[in-house]
Structures are given as C-alpha cells and as structure tokens.
Write an enzyme that holds these catalytic residues in place. Structure first.
Site, PDB file in Angstrom:
ATOM      1  N   GLY A  48       0.752  -1.247   0.000  1.00  0.00           N
ATOM      2  CA  GLY A  48       0.000   0.000   0.000  1.00  0.00           C
ATOM      3  C   GLY A  48       0.783   1.298   0.000  1.00  0.00           C
ATOM      4  O   GLY A  48       0.312   2.304  -0.512  1.00  0.00           O
ATOM      5  N   GLU A 102       3.765   4.022   6.352  1.00  0.00           N
ATOM      6  CA  GLU A 102       2.516   3.271   6.175  1.00  0.00           C
ATOM      7  C   GLU A 102       1.552   4.040   5.280  1.00  0.00           C
ATOM      8  O   GLU A 102       1.554   5.270   5.263  1.00  0.00           O
ATOM      9  CB  GLU A 102       1.852   3.043   7.547  1.00  0.00           C
ATOM     10  CG  GLU A 102       2.177   1.697   8.174  1.00  0.00           C
ATOM     11  CD  GLU A 102       1.476   0.524   7.472  1.00  0.00           C
ATOM     12  OE1 GLU A 102       1.083   0.653   6.293  1.00  0.00           O
ATOM     13  OE2 GLU A 102       1.319  -0.518   8.111  1.00  0.00           O
ATOM     14  N   ASP A 103       0.713   3.296   4.582  1.00  0.00           N
ATOM     15  CA  ASP A 103      -0.334   3.944   3.784  1.00  0.00           C
ATOM     16  C   ASP A 103      -1.476   4.408   4.679  1.00  0.00           C
ATOM     17  O   ASP A 103      -1.961   5.521   4.569  1.00  0.00           O
ATOM     18  CB  ASP A 103      -0.854   3.013   2.670  1.00  0.00           C
ATOM     19  CG  ASP A 103      -1.296   1.634   3.201  1.00  0.00           C
ATOM     20  OD1 ASP A 103      -1.035   1.311   4.374  1.00  0.00           O
ATOM     21  OD2 ASP A 103      -1.902   0.889   2.419  1.00  0.00           O
ATOM     22  N   ASP A 106      -5.385   1.947  10.628  1.00  0.00           N
ATOM     23  CA  ASP A 106      -6.811   1.761  10.914  1.00  0.00           C
ATOM     24  C   ASP A 106      -6.921   1.314  12.381  1.00  0.00           C
ATOM     25  O   ASP A 106      -6.833   2.137  13.284  1.00  0.00           O
ATOM     26  CB  ASP A 106      -7.337   0.718   9.919  1.00  0.00           C
ATOM     27  CG  ASP A 106      -8.849   0.576   9.914  1.00  0.00           C
ATOM     28  OD1 ASP A 106      -9.414   0.345  10.977  1.00  0.00           O
ATOM     29  OD2 ASP A 106      -9.466   0.682   8.845  1.00  0.00           O
ATOM     30  N   LYS A 134      -7.039   6.719  10.793  1.00  0.00           N
ATOM     31  CA  LYS A 134      -8.447   6.706  11.217  1.00  0.00           C
ATOM     32  C   LYS A 134      -8.479   6.696  12.743  1.00  0.00           C
ATOM     33  O   LYS A 134      -8.483   5.617  13.364  1.00  0.00           O
ATOM     34  CB  LYS A 134      -9.157   5.458  10.678  1.00  0.00           C
ATOM     35  CG  LYS A 134      -9.299   5.408   9.160  1.00  0.00           C
ATOM     36  CD  LYS A 134     -10.013   4.126   8.734  1.00  0.00           C
ATOM     37  CE  LYS A 134     -10.209   4.042   7.228  1.00  0.00           C
ATOM     38  NZ  LYS A 134     -10.735   2.735   6.784  1.00  0.00           N
ATOM     39  N   PHE A 155     -14.286   3.412   4.072  1.00  0.00           N
ATOM     40  CA  PHE A 155     -13.342   2.657   3.251  1.00  0.00           C
ATOM     41  C   PHE A 155     -12.912   3.524   2.075  1.00  0.00           C
ATOM     42  O   PHE A 155     -13.735   4.078   1.363  1.00  0.00           O
ATOM     43  CB  PHE A 155     -13.954   1.342   2.758  1.00  0.00           C
ATOM     44  CG  PHE A 155     -12.931   0.471   2.098  1.00  0.00           C
ATOM     45  CD1 PHE A 155     -12.064  -0.310   2.866  1.00  0.00           C
ATOM     46  CD2 PHE A 155     -12.794   0.457   0.721  1.00  0.00           C
ATOM     47  CE1 PHE A 155     -11.095  -1.085   2.263  1.00  0.00           C
ATOM     48  CE2 PHE A 155     -11.819  -0.324   0.107  1.00  0.00           C
ATOM     49  CZ  PHE A 155     -10.970  -1.097   0.881  1.00  0.00           C
ATOM     50  N   ASP A 162      -5.863  -0.166  -2.004  1.00  0.00           N
ATOM     51  CA  ASP A 162      -6.628  -1.029  -2.891  1.00  0.00           C
ATOM     52  C   ASP A 162      -7.950  -1.479  -2.308  1.00  0.00           C
ATOM     53  O   ASP A 162      -8.174  -1.444  -1.099  1.00  0.00           O
ATOM     54  CB  ASP A 162      -5.824  -2.292  -3.186  1.00  0.00           C
ATOM     55  CG  ASP A 162      -5.735  -3.192  -1.948  1.00  0.00           C
ATOM     56  OD1 ASP A 162      -5.258  -2.717  -0.905  1.00  0.00           O
ATOM     57  OD2 ASP A 162      -6.180  -4.361  -2.019  1.00  0.00           O
ATOM     58  N   ARG A 168      -5.150   0.692  -6.991  1.00  0.00           N
ATOM     59  CA  ARG A 168      -3.927   1.303  -6.460  1.00  0.00           C
ATOM     60  C   ARG A 168      -3.363   2.374  -7.381  1.00  0.00           C
ATOM     61  O   ARG A 168      -2.619   3.255  -6.960  1.00  0.00           O
ATOM     62  CB  ARG A 168      -2.834   0.235  -6.250  1.00  0.00           C
ATOM     63  CG  ARG A 168      -3.170  -0.824  -5.210  1.00  0.00           C
ATOM     64  CD  ARG A 168      -1.917  -1.646  -4.897  1.00  0.00           C
ATOM     65  NE  ARG A 168      -2.199  -2.896  -4.198  1.00  0.00           N
ATOM     66  CZ  ARG A 168      -2.343  -3.017  -2.883  1.00  0.00           C
ATOM     67  NH1 ARG A 168      -2.261  -1.949  -2.114  1.00  0.00           N
ATOM     68  NH2 ARG A 168      -2.576  -4.186  -2.333  1.00  0.00           N
TER      69      ARG A 168
END
Ligand code: IMP
Ligand code: MG
Length: 178
Positions: A48, A102-103, A106, A134, A155, A162, A168
């Site tokens: 990601g 990190e992408d 969560d 988040k 989401f 993705d 992506r």
C-alpha cells in the site's frame, strides 16, 4: 462529482492528487527538520505505501536510506495465520533511526505487529509516518509521529490503497459510496 467503479463498488473523489501532494510536502518538511543529521532509514511497507513512499522520499533532503518491507503470512504448520512475518530486512538497523512509512493506520494491529518485529533488531528509535489515519478505529497507544490526513472510518482507495487488489493506480483518493 468524479466517481469510479472498482469491482462491485462505487467510489467518489475524496482527496485530490494536488491536496495529497501538498500534505506529503508538509510532512516531509517536518521530517527534514526533525531528523537532520540522524542518518535515518525509511522503511516503506508494501504494497500500500509504494506511491506515498515514492512521493514522500522525493521531498526528503536529509542524508538517509530507503528500503521496503512486506508482511507475509507464515507458510506451513507453525502458522497461526494471525501474526505476519516482516520480510525484507537486510540492512543493519541496530542503533539506527527507523522511519516506518505506512499507507493507512486503521485499528493499528498491523502497525503493532511491525513495531514489535522491528524492535527485535534494536533500532535506536522508530518513527511512524502514515498517509492516512483513522483515529476513530485506532485501538493502540503507539504515537503516530507524522500524519498527512486524519479521516473518518470510511473505506477508501487510490494512491496505492486497494480494494481487493484493484484501484492502487488511481492518482486521487476515493471514498466508498454506501
Ligand atoms: P489495521 O491493521 O487495522 O491498522 O489495518 C491496516 C491495513 O488495513 C492497511 O495497511 C490497509 O492495507 C488496510 N486498510 C485499512 N483501512 C483501509 C481502507 O480504508 N482502504 C484500503 N485499505 C485499508
Ligand atoms: Mg497496507
């Protein structure tokens, strides 16, 4: 409004490429200021973060290195299927400042797993930089040192993120249409 269809779901534009790159630059400037002279090693978490890591690193001016890691499921019978092994650490990170890229953070389970495994290599410190965070879903206490965007519990996809492996390549970030 700009929308895309990916597999069975519709997504509408949420963060434009221009807005993303503006925040990427802001965060890179903060890192440049904080880590000057520390010779950090950046570690992008695949898949990601590849696009974010690429754009971020172009704006990093401190002497540093970058490498990429991947979380892989254990194979064979010893696997619990829950803890994923971090693969690709060949650099000697003992006593080094590590910057995990990190992408998205969560629940934070993935991040915790990464931090625990990296700590085994005895780095001097571990900094976390994430494109998206988040806060409403986060269940851990690890401080997130650098965040481009805090977002609600929707989401999203695009810019490296993705949905089931697709999406992506999108330059902008999209949010699912419920
Ligand atoms: P966590 O372990 O719950 O923090 O989840 C982190 C991982 O879940 C990320 O690295 C992503 O691969 C995935 N993920 C979480 N939220 C999203 C999302 O909104 N879109 C796409 N992937 C997501
Ligand atoms: Mg990921």
């Amino acid at each position: 409004m700009k929308t895309v269809q990916v597999l069975d779901k519709s997504f509408s534009i949420y963060l434009s490429e221009e807005k993303i790159l503006e925040q990427v630059k802001r965060v890179a400037d903060e890192i440049n200021r904080d880590l000057e002279g520390q010779d950090p090693i950046f570690m992008g978490i695949l898949n990601g973060s590849f696009m974010f890591a690429s754009d971020l690193y172009k704006d990093i001016v401190v002497d540093s290195q970058i490498t990429f890691l991947k979380l892989a499921s254990y194979e064979g019978t010893s696997s619990t299927g829950k803890i994923k092994r971090l693969i690709g650490i060949n650099e000697d990170i003992k006593d080094k400042t590590v910057v995990v890229i990190e992408d998205i953070v969560d629940t934070g389970h993935t991040l915790e797993n990464i931090i625990k495994q990296l700590n085994g290599y005895e780095p001097k410190s571990i900094k976390i930089v994430t494109l998206l965070f988040k806060p409403g879903a986060y269940q851990k206490d690890y401080p997130i040192d650098y965040t481009c965007f805090e977002i609600p519990n929707d989401f999203i996809l695009g810019y490296g993120l993705d949905y089931d492996g697709y999406g992506r390549n999108l330059r902008d970030i999209y949010k699912i249409v419920e």
